[in-house]
Design a protein around this motif. Structure first.
Motif, PDB file in Angstrom:
ATOM      1  N   GLY A   1     -49.049 -23.817  80.222  1.00 41.16           N
ATOM      2  CA  GLY A   1     -50.144 -23.939  80.269  1.00 41.16           C
ATOM      3  C   GLY A   1     -50.833 -22.571  80.619  1.00 41.16           C
ATOM      4  N   ALA A   2     -49.999 -21.614  81.050  1.00 40.16           N
ATOM      5  CA  ALA A   2     -50.611 -20.309  81.297  1.00 40.16           C
ATOM      6  C   ALA A   2     -50.792 -19.407  80.153  1.00 40.16           C
ATOM      7  CB  ALA A   2     -50.060 -19.489  82.318  1.00 40.16           C
ATOM      8  N   ALA A   3     -49.959 -19.769  79.194  1.00 38.68           N
ATOM      9  CA  ALA A   3     -50.005 -18.803  77.773  1.00 38.68           C
ATOM     10  C   ALA A   3     -51.209 -18.561  77.252  1.00 38.68           C
ATOM     11  CB  ALA A   3     -49.270 -19.648  76.639  1.00 38.68           C
ATOM     12  N   PRO A   4     -52.438 -19.240  77.179  1.00 36.62           N
ATOM     13  CA  PRO A   4     -53.737 -18.776  76.732  1.00 36.62           C
ATOM     14  C   PRO A   4     -54.250 -17.589  77.443  1.00 36.62           C
ATOM     15  CG  PRO A   4     -53.708 -21.122  76.555  1.00 36.62           C
ATOM     16  CD  PRO A   4     -52.554 -20.753  77.408  1.00 36.62           C
TER      17      PRO A   4
ATOM     18  N   THR B   1     -62.492 -18.180  76.209  1.00 32.00           N
ATOM     19  CA  THR B   1     -61.582 -19.297  75.899  1.00 32.00           C
ATOM     20  C   THR B   1     -60.049 -19.216  76.302  1.00 32.00           C
ATOM     21  OG1 THR B   1     -61.012 -18.440  73.698  1.00 32.00           O
ATOM     22  CG2 THR B   1     -63.034 -20.124  73.584  1.00 32.00           C
ATOM     23  N   MET B   2     -59.863 -18.269  76.894  1.00 29.80           N
ATOM     24  CA  MET B   2     -58.229 -17.908  77.412  1.00 29.80           C
ATOM     25  C   MET B   2     -57.961 -18.732  78.618  1.00 29.80           C
ATOM     26  SD  MET B   2     -58.511 -13.978  78.427  1.00 29.80           S
ATOM     27  CE  MET B   2     -59.317 -13.313  80.158  1.00 29.80           C
ATOM     28  N   PHE B   3     -59.094 -19.332  79.225  1.00 28.60           N
ATOM     29  CA  PHE B   3     -58.523 -19.788  80.535  1.00 28.60           C
ATOM     30  C   PHE B   3     -57.971 -21.368  80.163  1.00 28.60           C
ATOM     31  CE2 PHE B   3     -61.419 -16.510  81.462  1.00 28.60           C
ATOM     32  CZ  PHE B   3     -60.654 -15.702  82.520  1.00 28.60           C
ATOM     33  N   SER B   4     -56.998 -21.480  81.010  1.00 28.34           N
ATOM     34  CA  SER B   4     -56.236 -22.942  81.007  1.00 28.34           C
ATOM     35  C   SER B   4     -57.244 -23.977  81.540  1.00 28.34           C
ATOM     36  CB  SER B   4     -54.951 -22.980  81.432  1.00 28.34           C
ATOM     37  OG  SER B   4     -54.262 -21.991  80.683  1.00 28.34           O
TER      38      SER B   4
ATOM     39  N   GLU C   1     -54.765 -22.577  71.492  1.00 20.80           N
ATOM     40  CA  GLU C   1     -53.927 -23.838  71.018  1.00 20.80           C
ATOM     41  C   GLU C   1     -52.632 -23.146  70.442  1.00 20.80           C
ATOM     42  OE1 GLU C   1     -54.520 -26.227  72.452  1.00 20.80           O
ATOM     43  OE2 GLU C   1     -56.718 -26.175  72.813  1.00 20.80           O
ATOM     44  N   LEU C   2     -52.851 -22.169  69.752  1.00 15.79           N
ATOM     45  CA  LEU C   2     -51.500 -21.718  69.178  1.00 15.79           C
ATOM     46  C   LEU C   2     -50.485 -20.972  70.233  1.00 15.79           C
ATOM     47  CD1 LEU C   2     -52.617 -19.937  65.816  1.00 15.79           C
ATOM     48  CD2 LEU C   2     -51.340 -21.976  66.159  1.00 15.79           C
ATOM     49  N   SER C   3     -51.203 -20.512  71.128  1.00 18.24           N
ATOM     50  CA  SER C   3     -50.539 -19.702  72.521  1.00 18.24           C
ATOM     51  C   SER C   3     -49.923 -20.808  72.918  1.00 18.24           C
ATOM     52  CB  SER C   3     -51.469 -19.083  73.582  1.00 18.24           C
ATOM     53  OG  SER C   3     -52.161 -18.181  73.094  1.00 18.24           O
ATOM     54  N   HIS C   4     -50.207 -21.955  73.583  1.00 20.93           N
ATOM     55  CA  HIS C   4     -49.668 -23.226  73.915  1.00 20.93           C
ATOM     56  C   HIS C   4     -48.586 -23.547  73.149  1.00 20.93           C
ATOM     57  CE1 HIS C   4     -52.348 -24.147  77.195  1.00 20.93           C
ATOM     58  NE2 HIS C   4     -53.231 -24.485  76.608  1.00 20.93           N
ATOM     59  N   LEU C   5     -48.827 -23.617  71.698  1.00 21.50           N
ATOM     60  CA  LEU C   5     -47.761 -24.071  70.789  1.00 21.50           C
ATOM     61  C   LEU C   5     -46.667 -23.303  70.806  1.00 21.50           C
ATOM     62  CD1 LEU C   5     -47.106 -26.017  68.375  1.00 21.50           C
ATOM     63  CD2 LEU C   5     -48.177 -24.575  66.884  1.00 21.50           C
ATOM     64  N   ILE C   6     -46.979 -22.068  70.569  1.00 23.48           N
ATOM     65  CA  ILE C   6     -45.790 -20.791  70.339  1.00 23.48           C
ATOM     66  C   ILE C   6     -45.170 -20.874  71.576  1.00 23.48           C
ATOM     67  CG2 ILE C   6     -45.318 -18.543  70.036  1.00 23.48           C
ATOM     68  CD1 ILE C   6     -47.651 -18.396  68.153  1.00 23.48           C
ATOM     69  N   VAL C   7     -45.553 -20.720  72.701  1.00 21.97           N
ATOM     70  CA  VAL C   7     -45.007 -20.822  74.084  1.00 21.97           C
ATOM     71  C   VAL C   7     -43.789 -22.032  74.338  1.00 21.97           C
ATOM     72  CG1 VAL C   7     -45.062 -20.579  76.438  1.00 21.97           C
ATOM     73  CG2 VAL C   7     -46.225 -18.993  74.896  1.00 21.97           C
TER      74      VAL C   7
ATOM     75  N   LYS D   1     -57.926 -27.879  83.388  1.00 21.34           N
ATOM     76  CA  LYS D   1     -56.980 -28.670  84.388  1.00 21.34           C
ATOM     77  C   LYS D   1     -55.935 -29.356  84.037  1.00 21.34           C
ATOM     78  CE  LYS D   1     -60.940 -29.089  87.429  1.00 21.34           C
ATOM     79  NZ  LYS D   1     -61.885 -29.988  87.966  1.00 21.34           N
ATOM     80  N   LYS D   2     -55.793 -29.770  82.711  1.00 24.18           N
ATOM     81  CA  LYS D   2     -54.832 -30.613  82.356  1.00 24.18           C
ATOM     82  C   LYS D   2     -53.843 -29.682  81.970  1.00 24.18           C
ATOM     83  CE  LYS D   2     -53.812 -33.810  78.718  1.00 24.18           C
ATOM     84  NZ  LYS D   2     -52.477 -33.319  78.261  1.00 24.18           N
ATOM     85  N   ASP D   3     -54.261 -28.418  81.313  1.00 25.53           N
ATOM     86  CA  ASP D   3     -53.073 -27.518  81.067  1.00 25.53           C
ATOM     87  C   ASP D   3     -52.147 -26.961  82.352  1.00 25.53           C
ATOM     88  OD1 ASP D   3     -53.684 -27.404  78.674  1.00 25.53           O
ATOM     89  OD2 ASP D   3     -55.120 -25.676  78.568  1.00 25.53           O
ATOM     90  N   MET D   4     -52.813 -27.155  83.491  1.00 24.26           N
ATOM     91  CA  MET D   4     -52.117 -26.662  84.744  1.00 24.26           C
ATOM     92  C   MET D   4     -51.618 -27.688  85.901  1.00 24.26           C
ATOM     93  SD  MET D   4     -52.085 -23.423  83.586  1.00 24.26           S
ATOM     94  CE  MET D   4     -51.532 -22.712  85.264  1.00 24.26           C
ATOM     95  N   ASP D   5     -51.451 -28.959  84.999  1.00 25.45           N
ATOM     96  CA  ASP D   5     -51.010 -30.157  86.034  1.00 25.45           C
ATOM     97  C   ASP D   5     -49.981 -29.828  86.977  1.00 25.45           C
ATOM     98  OD1 ASP D   5     -52.920 -32.055  84.987  1.00 25.45           O
ATOM     99  OD2 ASP D   5     -51.554 -32.828  83.542  1.00 25.45           O
ATOM    100  N   HIS D   6     -48.890 -29.038  86.508  1.00 33.72           N
ATOM    101  CA  HIS D   6     -47.854 -29.041  87.143  1.00 33.72           C
ATOM    102  C   HIS D   6     -47.862 -27.586  87.958  1.00 33.72           C
ATOM    103  CE1 HIS D   6     -45.993 -32.604  85.818  1.00 33.72           C
ATOM    104  NE2 HIS D   6     -46.356 -32.056  84.576  1.00 33.72           N
ATOM    105  N   ALA D   7     -48.857 -27.035  88.059  1.00 30.52           N
ATOM    106  CA  ALA D   7     -48.854 -25.359  88.806  1.00 30.52           C
ATOM    107  C   ALA D   7     -48.704 -25.727  90.062  1.00 30.52           C
ATOM    108  CB  ALA D   7     -50.258 -24.907  88.212  1.00 30.52           C
ATOM    109  N   TRP D   8     -49.251 -26.737  90.710  1.00 32.78           N
ATOM    110  CA  TRP D   8     -49.048 -26.715  92.163  1.00 32.78           C
ATOM    111  C   TRP D   8     -47.605 -26.775  92.752  1.00 32.78           C
ATOM    112  CZ3 TRP D   8     -46.873 -30.812  94.771  1.00 32.78           C
ATOM    113  CH2 TRP D   8     -46.814 -32.240  94.087  1.00 32.78           C
ATOM    114  N   ILE D   9     -46.713 -27.523  91.880  1.00 34.23           N
ATOM    115  CA  ILE D   9     -45.232 -27.696  92.258  1.00 34.23           C
ATOM    116  C   ILE D   9     -44.657 -26.375  92.204  1.00 34.23           C
ATOM    117  CG2 ILE D   9     -43.210 -28.747  91.558  1.00 34.23           C
ATOM    118  CD1 ILE D   9     -44.927 -30.948  90.120  1.00 34.23           C
ATOM    119  N   VAL D  10     -44.877 -25.703  91.030  1.00 32.68           N
ATOM    120  CA  VAL D  10     -44.218 -24.309  91.158  1.00 32.68           C
ATOM    121  C   VAL D  10     -44.798 -23.627  92.397  1.00 32.68           C
ATOM    122  CG1 VAL D  10     -44.118 -22.228  89.687  1.00 32.68           C
ATOM    123  CG2 VAL D  10     -43.960 -24.441  88.734  1.00 32.68           C
ATOM    124  N   LEU D  11     -46.003 -23.601  92.720  1.00 27.46           N
ATOM    125  CA  LEU D  11     -46.871 -22.789  93.866  1.00 27.46           C
ATOM    126  C   LEU D  11     -45.888 -23.104  94.988  1.00 27.46           C
ATOM    127  CD1 LEU D  11     -48.938 -20.658  94.369  1.00 27.46           C
ATOM    128  CD2 LEU D  11     -50.430 -22.672  94.899  1.00 27.46           C
TER     129      LEU D  11
END
Length: 182
Positions: A106-109, A156-159, A59-65, A161-171
């Protein structure tokens, strides 16, 4: 074959294997604890306690990024929430963002988790031999604590599904960009 290519292929293979096995490890630990306690909610709470250090890092990874990317955050939560048979171990509330920043947040963790694991491995390999690992109670305790931390972070480092909601758009844009360049 270039050694750097081999190292990257091995690292990515290990991350993929960890992604798959982390789901099974979490489920297996839950069933073991549930078999002992016979209480689903209590079993989830024990499990969230075991993985708490990893949840904090996640969670701190998400927050800091998010803060570094200037996405407004509204707080971080480390209290596990058990709802409808599911466990949410933590969360970060933040404003909506564009797909690229959402992907990075989303990928920060994963990025932070892999960095921490590589740092731990580098420190251990450069400072300790196998003989030193078991030479005293202190060294044994440090080794056991390190194994626990590596286990927790790697699971616990994997994101989500909610963390990666917009990943498909970037892909889609990335694939289109590569095709245009080609």
């Amino acid at each position: 074959v270039n050694l750097n290519v081999i190292v990257w292929v091995l690292l990515l293979s290990e991350i993929f294997i960890l992604l798959i096995t982390s789901r099974y490890i979490f489920q297996s630990l839950f069933f073991i604890i549930f078999g002992i306690t016979h209480n689903q909610k209590f079993s989830f709470m024990i499990l969230s306690g075991i993985f708490f250090p990893g949840t904090v890092l996640h969670e701190l990874s998400h927050l800091i990024v998010a803060e570094l990317l200037r996405v407004r955050t509204h707080g971080v939560e480390f209290t596990p929430e058990y709802k409808n048979g599911n466990l949410k171990m933590g969360s970060v509330s933040m404003q909506q963002s564009d797909p690229m920043r959402s992907l990075l947040i989303g990928a920060a963790p994963l990025l932070v988790g892999v960095s921490v694991l590589l740092g731990i491995i580098w420190v251990l390999l450069s400072t300790q031999t196998v003989h030193q690992t078991f030479s005293s109670w202190y060294a044994f305790f440090v080794t056991a604590a390190t194994i626990y931390v590596v286990f927790v972070i790697s699971n616990t480092m994997f994101s989500s599904k909610k963390d990666m909601d917009h990943a498909w758009i970037v892909l889609v844009f990335f694939v289109a960009f590569i095709l245009i360049l080609y």
